[in-house]
Write an enzyme that holds these catalytic residues in place. Structure first.
Site, PDB file in Angstrom:
ATOM      1  CB  ALA A   1      28.724  51.030  36.549  1.00  0.00           C
TER       2      ALA A   1
ATOM      3  CG  PHE B   1      24.793  42.973  32.792  1.00  0.00           C
ATOM      4  CD1 PHE B   1      24.863  42.098  33.872  1.00  0.00           C
ATOM      5  CD2 PHE B   1      23.784  43.932  32.782  1.00  0.00           C
ATOM      6  CE1 PHE B   1      23.936  42.169  34.901  1.00  0.00           C
ATOM      7  CE2 PHE B   1      22.848  43.997  33.801  1.00  0.00           C
ATOM      8  CZ  PHE B   1      22.930  43.123  34.864  1.00  0.00           C
ATOM      9  CE  LYS B   2      24.636  44.007  38.899  1.00  0.00           C
ATOM     10  NZ  LYS B   2      24.640  42.554  38.628  1.00  0.00           N
ATOM     11  CG  ASP B   3      31.914  46.781  33.321  1.00  0.00           C
ATOM     12  OD1 ASP B   3      32.149  47.304  34.427  1.00  0.00           O
ATOM     13  OD2 ASP B   3      32.497  45.754  32.919  1.00  0.00           O
TER      14      ASP B   3
END
Ligand SMILES: *Cc1c(COP(=O)(O)O)cnc(C)c1O
Length: 436
Positions: free
Chosen positions: A111, A106-108
């Site tokens: 970022a 989910f950090k996409d």
């Protein structure tokens, strides 16, 4: 929108400053001066919008003064170019799959949005932006792939040798271009300490324009609100308008974004903060005492956080009424044995494979539904990473049921390129100075 520091609510900076500073000098965190409430018409008709449309509407309410509409639309369409479906597993149990981006976590969302915002604000002729990032696994991949090829930026990733999974390491070390990876003979905390020291080093700051990409950056928080609205939109399409979200939590950025979405008018009944043995927040919700402690290593290592960095944001959002927060969030924590049991149970119930972080959110949701049978809301638990990133935690049978995405198969054909360093600062500094 102007932003203030949670340590000084009368301070004011622009969005651009908040993004490039990442953290205010006074070590608070940036928050928007006002949290806009979205109009009822939008909320009630969420199911008629796509994810990019929802993202644009939400972002415009927060950042409309800072970025012209057309530019904001371009940034969002470029950053949020993958989907985030909810999948029904049984009656009133849905999984929100947040792992369809390039790094499979989910950090996409955070970022990719942040990298494009930074690139947008970098003006012609400005000094290259040097992003230093320490990672325990997932952050590095998301930041590397988020910034890959973004002009006038360079990313240096520090990761602890032998402590990230093979796929995570390949995601960090096979990019080339403006991304470089340092394999540190130490722990994640050592990596973090090196980065922190670099930010206070005069010589490095004179030579480079250093910035951080960690989860406290406000440009990572904002895009994480998008998928809460979008998940709700999908639930509406299935005839569900009462929703509980269960969020696997470490630094509490993800659930913090959910609470921000709630403040913006998303009608969520309940949030569940699901943690591993690092249970500072569930303990606080029980006892009222916030007692940070050193982190302990678990199977769900992206949540091994003893003092969640985004908690101050949550406390700030509810500073006028902490009892409201206590009603809105419930905490659950599980040890490694329970995590493994949950992975097996999910597989046995639904023939569906979840990563260890996601398993904790599922178990928390199931326990909540049992503990509060009067709550008729449908439950959505957030799947924060693709299980293929954590192959070591699964039995052979479950592992054989993991669908490995094409981009992972491609990774295995690439060559790892990283520079091995110890954990002493001088060697790290020499590397940075001599590799301009
Ligand atoms: C980062 C991460 C988390 C924790 O998210 P926070 O926003 O820090 O609470 C959970 N699961 C996975 C897979 C992660 O990478």
């Amino acid at each position: 929108m102007k932003f203030y520091s949670t340590n000084n609510t009368s301070s004011r900076v622009s969005f651009k400053e908040a993004v490039f500073n990442s953290m205010p000098q006074d070590k608070g965190l940036y928050m928007p001066v006002t949290i806009p409430r979205l109009d009822d018409k939008f909320i009630n008709n969420l199911d008629s919008y796509t994810l990019p449309e929802i993202a644009f509407h939400v972002a415009q309410n927060l950042l409309g003064d800072d970025i012209p509409a057309d530019d904001l639309k371009t940034i969002i369409n470029d950053a949020i170019n993958f989907y985030a479906p909810i999948v029904k597993l049984e009656e009133d149990v849905y999984v929100l799959e947040l792992f369809h981006g390039p790094s499979l976590a989910f950090k996409d969302f955070g970022a990719r949005f942040m990298s494009r915002i930074m690139s947008y604000f970098l003006e012609e002729g400005e000094k290259q932006l040097d992003i230093l990032v320490a990672t325990s696994g997932d952050t590095g991949g998301a930041v590397a792939l988020g910034f890959l090829g973004v002009p006038n930026t360079r990313v240096t990733i520090l990761y602890p040798k032998g402590k990230v999974s093979d796929i995570q390491e390949l995601q960090l070390t096979t990019n080339g271009q403006n991304i470089r990876a340092l394999e540190i003979d130490g722990t994640f905390d050592d990596c973090q300490a090196l980065v922190k020291q670099a930010f206070t080093d005069d010589e490095l700051n004179a030579k480079y324009r250093l910035t951080s990409a960690n989860s406290i950056n406000i440009a990572r928080l904002i895009p994480q609100t998008f998928y809460y609205f979008n998940a709700y939109a999908q639930a509406l399409k299935q005839g569900k308008n009462k929703i509980v979200f269960s969020v696997p939590s470490g630094n509490f950025g993800n659930i913090g974004a959910g609470l921000l979405a709630w403040k913006m008018g998303l009608p969520v009944e309940q949030f569940i903060a699901a943690t591993n043995a690092n249970d500072t927040v569930p303990q606080f919700l029980k006892s009222g005492v916030y007692q940070p402690k050193p982190s302990v290593a678990t199977l769900s290592n992206a949540m091994d956080v003893g003092n969640p960095s985004n908690w101050v944001r949550i406390a700030d959002m509810f500073k006028d009424d902490m009892s409201q927060l206590n009603k809105l969030i419930t905490g659950y924590s599980f040890d490694d044995e329970e995590t493994t049991k949950a992975i097996n149970a999910v597989y046995n119930h639904y023939k569906y494979v979840v990563c260890p972080h996601t398993a904790i959110a599922w178990q928390a949701l199931k326990d909540y539904q049992q503990d509060v049978p009067t709550d008729e809301a449908a439950g959505i638990f957030l799947s924060t990473a693709h299980p293929c990133k954590f192959p070591d935690v699964f039995s052979d049978e479950i592992a054989s049921h993991i669908d490995t995405p094409a981009q992972v198969k491609e990774l295995h054909a690439k060559t790892k390129k990283s520079v091995a360093l110890g954990k002493d600062f001088e060697a790290f500094k020499d590397y940075l100075l001599n590799n301009a």
